[in-house]
Design a protein around this motif. Sequence first.
Motif, PDB file in Angstrom:
ATOM      1  N   HIS A  81    -115.694  -1.927 -53.165  1.00 22.40           N
ATOM      2  CA  HIS A  81    -116.832  -2.845 -52.784  1.00 22.40           C
ATOM      3  C   HIS A  81    -116.210  -3.913 -51.562  1.00 22.40           C
ATOM      4  O   HIS A  81    -115.253  -3.798 -51.285  1.00 22.40           O
ATOM      5  N   HIS A  83    -115.632  -6.894 -51.155  1.00 26.04           N
ATOM      6  CA  HIS A  83    -115.057  -8.197 -51.319  1.00 26.04           C
ATOM      7  C   HIS A  83    -113.455  -8.146 -50.334  1.00 26.04           C
ATOM      8  O   HIS A  83    -112.953  -6.838 -50.680  1.00 26.04           O
ATOM      9  N   ASP A  85    -110.685  -9.053 -51.069  1.00 29.28           N
ATOM     10  CA  ASP A  85    -109.328  -8.441 -51.909  1.00 29.28           C
ATOM     11  C   ASP A  85    -109.437  -6.853 -51.998  1.00 29.28           C
ATOM     12  O   ASP A  85    -108.537  -6.304 -52.463  1.00 29.28           O
ATOM     13  N   HIS A  86    -110.385  -6.343 -51.498  1.00 33.93           N
ATOM     14  CA  HIS A  86    -110.519  -4.935 -51.767  1.00 33.93           C
ATOM     15  C   HIS A  86    -110.672  -4.183 -50.411  1.00 33.93           C
ATOM     16  O   HIS A  86    -110.350  -2.988 -50.024  1.00 33.93           O
ATOM     17  N   HIS A 150    -121.277  -6.173 -60.615  1.00 35.13           N
ATOM     18  CA  HIS A 150    -120.245  -6.907 -60.314  1.00 35.13           C
ATOM     19  C   HIS A 150    -121.101  -8.245 -59.653  1.00 35.13           C
ATOM     20  O   HIS A 150    -122.263  -8.365 -59.977  1.00 35.13           O
ATOM     21  N   ASP A 172    -113.664  -3.365 -59.737  1.00 35.86           N
ATOM     22  CA  ASP A 172    -114.083  -4.862 -60.301  1.00 35.86           C
ATOM     23  C   ASP A 172    -115.469  -4.675 -61.134  1.00 35.86           C
ATOM     24  O   ASP A 172    -116.233  -3.858 -60.414  1.00 35.86           O
TER      25      ASP A 172
HETATM   26 ZN   LIG Z   1    -114.788  -7.984 -56.355  1.00 36.82          ZN
END
Ligand SMILES: [Zn+2]
Length: 566
Positions: A81, A83, A85-86, A150, A172
């Motif tokens: 996805h 975000h 942090d991904h 999410h 997530d």
């Molecule tokens: Zn996330």
Amino acid sequence: MGSNPTLGTMKKQQNLRIIPLGGLGEVGRNMILLEYRESILIIDMGLGFPGEDMPGIDCVIPNTNYLKINKRNILGMLLTHGHYDHIGAIPYILPRIGSLPIYTSSLTKGIILKRQEEFPNQPKLEIEEIKDGSEIRLGPFKIEAFLQNHNIPENLGFFIQTPIGNIVHTSDFKFDLTPVNDLPTNFERLKEIGKREILLLMSESTGAEEEGHSLSEKTIFENLDKIFQNARGRIVAASFASLINRIQQLITLSEKYKRKVAIEGRSMKTNIEIAQNLKTIKVKNGTFVKAKDIAKFPDDKITVICTGAQGEEDAVFMRIANREHKFIRIKKGDTIIFSSSIVPGNERSVQALKDEFHRQRARVFHYKMMDIHASGHAKQEELRQMIQLMKPKFFLPIYGQYSMLVRHAELAEEEGIPKKNIVVAENGQVINLNQKRIFIERETVPSNHIMVDGLGIGDVGEVVLRDRQNLARDGMFVIVVAVDRTSGKVKGSPDIISRGFVYLRESKELLRETRKKVIDIVDRAAGSGGAVNWIYIKDEIRNKIGQFLFSKTQRRPMILPVVIEV
Ligand SMILES: [Zn+2]
């Protein structure tokens, strides 16, 4: 070595290796490799936030040396996805390992491509859009994407068929029957996947230490609605730029209460634009106004949605709090909403921000006071339910601080997975999996934090960081001394420049003594005739003045001697 591999390596090659490069033992920097023989599949390529002990660092990314060495084995990358942090490490890592096919949803693709514009001169990304049900064949891996709820739409989990067995990566997730802007969790589909004999479940762990069930986005919406209903002045709500669902809720409520919406913060504006183009966010015509125009509307007809709910120094929320924003000043009775959870490590700056808004007589709402916050992450009930749905033989908790991984492993055990079938691993460890067992290999791969500072990736290492920490702690002290080349005597009086150590004007006595000492040191070291050893003189100044200043102040500034031959 002969051309036939030994039985040992044969055996090893029959196994699947799972290599987390980031995200295990930390929140963020998520990145996992699946390796089977000469084939590597990458899942996620995220960045992490710098620690408080990393002054000046923009972000941290995974160490990808292992991938660089095995570049030609990389088949492609799945992204769960949008975000950061991904996906956030893509522009830093891809130029190192070369381009590769990327598979992700259209919203995630949009966010990645928009971000890429900040990094010109990079090779064009090959991104193939996938959605729920899409199938991808990559070497020995056959992948099927499935939708997961999410707090950002179009979030994908992956069912991966490998020669060893079936693997599920949850991304997530949370379970939500009444989400906003998204389809409700499709338990039938998850159940159906769970029937396919899952060898290994890799499930996210962020909420593993929290009891119960995450809140539905609908409940959050209702709580926000109450705040909107009672708000008399303007509403200023801070969030994450990528928390698309929360931003949608704030927009919808503003429309309901006839408020115009000003979006502040570049990253948030960009994300909304992408989401609007893809129709994953709904905004009525005329809802948005520019921040410079908000004064034209009555206070109770204005909502400002901005970045900076984590207390980030340069974000809009902070500027508003510090009365540094060009158009927005808080007035008594304005409503302030912190509408995202606090990332660990940011508690103090968020608290300072809250206090500042209170001082300006605003009404402040935070998730602790009202359930505005539903983290987008499954809590214990849902994590258990995921394990029940997938009924995996082996279990690997991923994505979370170490304590979260451990708690998640305990949950799996309570759900009936034998302890020996569960592995709690850390970044850089190699998890070896076959049909019979799962274990951590003795070999590890590099997985330290690679620091990004401005244009530099990885050039700020331990030494530079330690210097920065020293400078931050005790400041610096520069001594410029002119030495006569022939006589070896100091000429004139040494110059002293200092920052962050003592206020020079109020330390005249200390400076006078220091100058005297410097002259002594130089005269003694160089004044005896013969060749002058300049390096020795510098070292002497550094050491002796260091000791002297410490004895006077109990501080250890960084001492920089500059010796000029004249
Ligand atoms: Zn996330």
